[in-house]
Scaffold this motif. Structure first.
Motif, PDB file in Angstrom:
ATOM      1  N   PRO A  24       0.836  -1.203   0.000  1.00 31.71           N
ATOM      2  CA  PRO A  24       0.000   0.000   0.000  1.00 31.71           C
ATOM      3  C   PRO A  24       0.870   1.252   0.000  1.00 31.71           C
ATOM      4  CG  PRO A  24      -0.028  -1.056   2.150  1.00 31.71           C
ATOM      5  CD  PRO A  24       0.667  -2.006   1.230  1.00 31.71           C
ATOM      6  N   SER A  25       0.336   2.298  -0.554  1.00 32.86           N
ATOM      7  CA  SER A  25       1.070   3.567  -0.600  1.00 32.86           C
ATOM      8  C   SER A  25       0.069   4.719  -0.516  1.00 32.86           C
ATOM      9  CB  SER A  25       1.886   3.670  -1.890  1.00 32.86           C
ATOM     10  OG  SER A  25       1.038   3.607  -3.028  1.00 32.86           O
ATOM     11  N   ALA A  26       0.610   5.926  -0.314  1.00 34.62           N
ATOM     12  CA  ALA A  26      -0.241   7.116  -0.215  1.00 34.62           C
ATOM     13  C   ALA A  26       0.598   8.346  -0.517  1.00 34.62           C
ATOM     14  CB  ALA A  26      -0.876   7.217   1.172  1.00 34.62           C
ATOM     15  N   THR A  27      -0.091   9.384  -0.946  1.00 35.22           N
ATOM     16  CA  THR A  27       0.550  10.685  -1.156  1.00 35.22           C
ATOM     17  C   THR A  27      -0.217  11.730  -0.345  1.00 35.22           C
ATOM     18  OG1 THR A  27      -0.809  11.068  -3.127  1.00 35.22           O
ATOM     19  CG2 THR A  27       1.376  10.109  -3.464  1.00 35.22           C
ATOM     20  N   ILE A  28       0.504  12.726   0.140  1.00 41.79           N
ATOM     21  CA  ILE A  28      -0.138  13.814   0.893  1.00 41.79           C
ATOM     22  C   ILE A  28      -0.755  14.786  -0.113  1.00 41.79           C
ATOM     23  CG2 ILE A  28       0.267  15.735   2.467  1.00 41.79           C
ATOM     24  CD1 ILE A  28       2.502  14.115   3.724  1.00 41.79           C
ATOM     25  N   SER A  29      -2.067  14.881  -0.064  1.00 47.11           N
ATOM     26  CA  SER A  29      -2.762  15.756  -1.020  1.00 47.11           C
ATOM     27  C   SER A  29      -2.729  17.216  -0.575  1.00 47.11           C
ATOM     28  CB  SER A  29      -4.211  15.289  -1.205  1.00 47.11           C
ATOM     29  OG  SER A  29      -4.892  15.254   0.038  1.00 47.11           O
ATOM     30  N   ASP A  30      -2.851  17.475   0.730  1.00 42.55           N
ATOM     31  CA  ASP A  30      -2.719  18.834   1.269  1.00 42.55           C
ATOM     32  C   ASP A  30      -2.396  18.766   2.754  1.00 42.55           C
ATOM     33  OD1 ASP A  30      -5.373  18.764   2.699  1.00 42.55           O
ATOM     34  OD2 ASP A  30      -6.107  18.649   0.634  1.00 42.55           O
ATOM     35  N   TYR A  31      -1.900  19.842   3.312  1.00 41.37           N
ATOM     36  CA  TYR A  31      -1.511  19.876   4.734  1.00 41.37           C
ATOM     37  C   TYR A  31      -1.575  21.322   5.234  1.00 41.37           C
ATOM     38  CZ  TYR A  31       2.937  21.627   2.968  1.00 41.37           C
ATOM     39  OH  TYR A  31       3.900  22.375   2.329  1.00 41.37           O
ATOM     40  N   GLY A  32      -1.605  21.472   6.551  1.00 40.56           N
ATOM     41  CA  GLY A  32      -1.604  22.805   7.157  1.00 40.56           C
ATOM     42  C   GLY A  32      -2.695  22.983   8.187  1.00 40.56           C
ATOM     43  N   ARG A  33      -3.276  24.193   8.188  1.00 42.98           N
ATOM     44  CA  ARG A  33      -4.347  24.540   9.130  1.00 42.98           C
ATOM     45  C   ARG A  33      -5.696  24.349   8.443  1.00 42.98           C
ATOM     46  NH1 ARG A  33      -4.248  29.995   9.832  1.00 42.98           N
ATOM     47  NH2 ARG A  33      -5.505  29.780  11.734  1.00 42.98           N
ATOM     48  N   TYR A  34      -6.651  23.775   9.190  1.00 38.42           N
ATOM     49  CA  TYR A  34      -7.976  23.470   8.631  1.00 38.42           C
ATOM     50  C   TYR A  34      -9.072  24.079   9.507  1.00 38.42           C
ATOM     51  CZ  TYR A  34      -5.578  19.908   5.805  1.00 38.42           C
ATOM     52  OH  TYR A  34      -4.732  19.260   4.934  1.00 38.42           O
ATOM     53  N   ARG A  42      -4.026  10.654  -0.059  1.00 43.96           N
ATOM     54  CA  ARG A  42      -4.716   9.928  -1.127  1.00 43.96           C
ATOM     55  C   ARG A  42      -4.035   8.569  -1.244  1.00 43.96           C
ATOM     56  NH1 ARG A  42      -3.937  13.291  -4.760  1.00 43.96           N
ATOM     57  NH2 ARG A  42      -5.882  14.465  -4.529  1.00 43.96           N
ATOM     58  N   CYS A  43      -4.783   7.479  -0.967  1.00 45.54           N
ATOM     59  CA  CYS A  43      -4.202   6.138  -0.899  1.00 45.54           C
ATOM     60  C   CYS A  43      -4.311   5.393  -2.229  1.00 45.54           C
ATOM     61  CB  CYS A  43      -4.883   5.310   0.188  1.00 45.54           C
ATOM     62  SG  CYS A  43      -4.636   5.963   1.848  1.00 45.54           S
ATOM     63  N   SER A  44      -3.416   4.439  -2.394  1.00 44.28           N
ATOM     64  CA  SER A  44      -3.459   3.524  -3.541  1.00 44.28           C
ATOM     65  C   SER A  44      -2.959   2.163  -3.081  1.00 44.28           C
ATOM     66  CB  SER A  44      -2.598   4.044  -4.696  1.00 44.28           C
ATOM     67  OG  SER A  44      -1.254   4.216  -4.300  1.00 44.28           O
ATOM     68  N   ASP A  45      -3.337   1.134  -3.854  1.00 47.87           N
ATOM     69  CA  ASP A  45      -2.948  -0.251  -3.540  1.00 47.87           C
ATOM     70  C   ASP A  45      -3.427  -0.693  -2.168  1.00 47.87           C
ATOM     71  OD1 ASP A  45      -1.635  -0.623  -5.979  1.00 47.87           O
ATOM     72  OD2 ASP A  45       0.212   0.268  -5.213  1.00 47.87           O
ATOM     73  N   ILE A  46      -4.614  -0.243  -1.792  1.00 48.64           N
ATOM     74  CA  ILE A  46      -5.217  -0.735  -0.545  1.00 48.64           C
ATOM     75  C   ILE A  46      -5.657  -2.185  -0.770  1.00 48.64           C
ATOM     76  CG2 ILE A  46      -7.203  -0.501   1.007  1.00 48.64           C
ATOM     77  CD1 ILE A  46      -7.062   2.472   0.600  1.00 48.64           C
ATOM     78  N   PRO A  47      -5.406  -3.094   0.183  1.00 41.59           N
ATOM     79  CA  PRO A  47      -5.806  -4.501   0.004  1.00 41.59           C
ATOM     80  C   PRO A  47      -7.280  -4.618  -0.369  1.00 41.59           C
ATOM     81  CG  PRO A  47      -4.405  -4.286   1.922  1.00 41.59           C
ATOM     82  CD  PRO A  47      -4.685  -2.890   1.455  1.00 41.59           C
ATOM     83  N   VAL A  75       1.399   7.879   9.136  1.00 42.41           N
ATOM     84  CA  VAL A  75       0.300   6.949   8.835  1.00 42.41           C
ATOM     85  C   VAL A  75       0.900   5.636   8.340  1.00 42.41           C
ATOM     86  CG1 VAL A  75      -1.768   6.526   7.468  1.00 42.41           C
ATOM     87  CG2 VAL A  75      -1.251   8.843   8.251  1.00 42.41           C
ATOM     88  N   PHE A  76       0.374   4.523   8.879  1.00 42.24           N
ATOM     89  CA  PHE A  76       0.786   3.181   8.458  1.00 42.24           C
ATOM     90  C   PHE A  76      -0.441   2.415   7.943  1.00 42.24           C
ATOM     91  CE2 PHE A  76       3.762   4.503  11.682  1.00 42.24           C
ATOM     92  CZ  PHE A  76       4.995   4.048  11.244  1.00 42.24           C
ATOM     93  N   ILE A  77      -0.245   1.609   6.928  1.00 39.02           N
ATOM     94  CA  ILE A  77      -1.263   0.662   6.458  1.00 39.02           C
ATOM     95  C   ILE A  77      -0.629  -0.713   6.480  1.00 39.02           C
ATOM     96  CG2 ILE A  77      -2.764  -0.072   4.563  1.00 39.02           C
ATOM     97  CD1 ILE A  77      -2.919   2.806   3.661  1.00 39.02           C
ATOM     98  N   VAL A  91       3.110   4.950   4.985  1.00 34.79           N
ATOM     99  CA  VAL A  91       2.673   5.512   3.701  1.00 34.79           C
ATOM    100  C   VAL A  91       2.733   7.031   3.677  1.00 34.79           C
ATOM    101  CG1 VAL A  91       1.214   3.517   3.176  1.00 34.79           C
ATOM    102  CG2 VAL A  91       0.238   5.464   4.413  1.00 34.79           C
ATOM    103  N   ALA A  92       2.802   7.680   4.840  1.00 34.15           N
ATOM    104  CA  ALA A  92       2.847   9.146   4.864  1.00 34.15           C
ATOM    105  C   ALA A  92       3.479   9.627   6.164  1.00 34.15           C
ATOM    106  CB  ALA A  92       1.446   9.740   4.702  1.00 34.15           C
TER     107      ALA A  92
END
Length: 254
Positions: free
Chosen positions: A111-121, A169-174, A238-240, A245-246
């Motif tokens: 499994p893998s993931a990319t950070i789509s955005d970060y900061g204050r929400y 944003r995740c990819s290759d989730i089981p 974050v772990f899967i 993954v991130a």
């Protein structure tokens, strides 16, 4: 006058007749014997030839049957091999699209993931705190609504009301097996209300095959939990299924 007999002549004639009879009988017997022997040999030869012919026919039929049996076995084996090869081709043709599409996660695909955005929400709904035995602190802050990114930054004010972190944003989730998501937060020492000190918080949960999960990994500085307002370096990970993954580092500033 009476005729006088020559007994010598009579005896000689009788002897000759007897000899002739014996010779004729012996010759006839010998000829008969020879004829019987000749017929016996001919009969034996005929029987031998007939046995040879029958044996040859039977041997030929046996060889023919063996040859036919061998050809039949070869043809049957070829048919089985052909059927097996066809089934293998069909199975590969069915499996290939699944492998190429990435819909199934194999043992070699992590499994893998990319950070789509970060900061204050800013959260668009209320945040509530609920007991959660799967977290280090024993509680979780939950929002039923989405977050709006206010500012993409890694510099966060150390004050109540701040919500910060990142979304992934995740990819290759089981797809065919359940999987585990673990969110870890490393921070400066935080003294708890019970006097204990904590430098790490963990939130772990299980997801069914192919199901998504909340992509937000972050922290809420909430009212009533002011003891968590500690400046310094905070790291979110974050772990899967134990695969990282991130990861993102934030600076909490006074």
């Amino acid at each position: 006058m009476l005729a006088a007999f020559d007994w010598n002549a009579v005896l000689t004639g009788a002897q000759e007749g007897a000899v002739r009879g014996v010779l004729v009988g012996a010759g006839y017997g010998f000829l008969s014997y020879l004829m019987r022997e000749s017929n016996a040999r001919k009969h034996a030869e005929l029987e031998a030839r007939e046995r040879s012919r029958i044996h040859a026919q039977m041997y030929g039929k046996a060889n023919s049957a063996k040859t036919m049996s061998r050809w039949f076995l070869l043809l049957a084996l070829a048919a089985l091999i052909g059927a097996g090869a066809g089934a293998l081709v069909v199975n590969l043709s069915l499996v290939a699209p699944l492998l190429s599409s990435g819909g199934d996660t194999s043992s070699n695909s992590k499994p893998s993931a990319t950070i789509s955005d970060y900061g204050r929400y800013r959260n668009t709904g209320p945040i509530r705190v609920v007991p959660d035995r799967k977290t280090t602190s024993g509680v979780s802050a939950i929002s039923d609504r989405d977050f709006i990114l206010l500012e993409q930054t890694d510099q966060i004010p150390c004050q109540v009301g701040e919500t910060w972190g990142f979304r992934i944003r995740c990819s290759d989730i089981p797809a065919n097996l359940p999987y585990t998501v673990r969110k870890e937060t490393y921070h400066p020492p935080i003294k708890q209300s019970d006097g204990s000190v904590r430098t790490k918080d963990v939130n772990e949960f299980r997801r069914p095959p192919g199901a998504s999960f909340d992509p937000f990994c972050g922290w809420y500085f909430l009212k009533g939990y002011e003891y968590e307002l500690v400046a310094g370096e905070w790291t979110l990970v974050v772990f899967i299924d134990d695969v990282e993954v991130a990861r993102k580092v934030f600076k909490i500033q006074n």
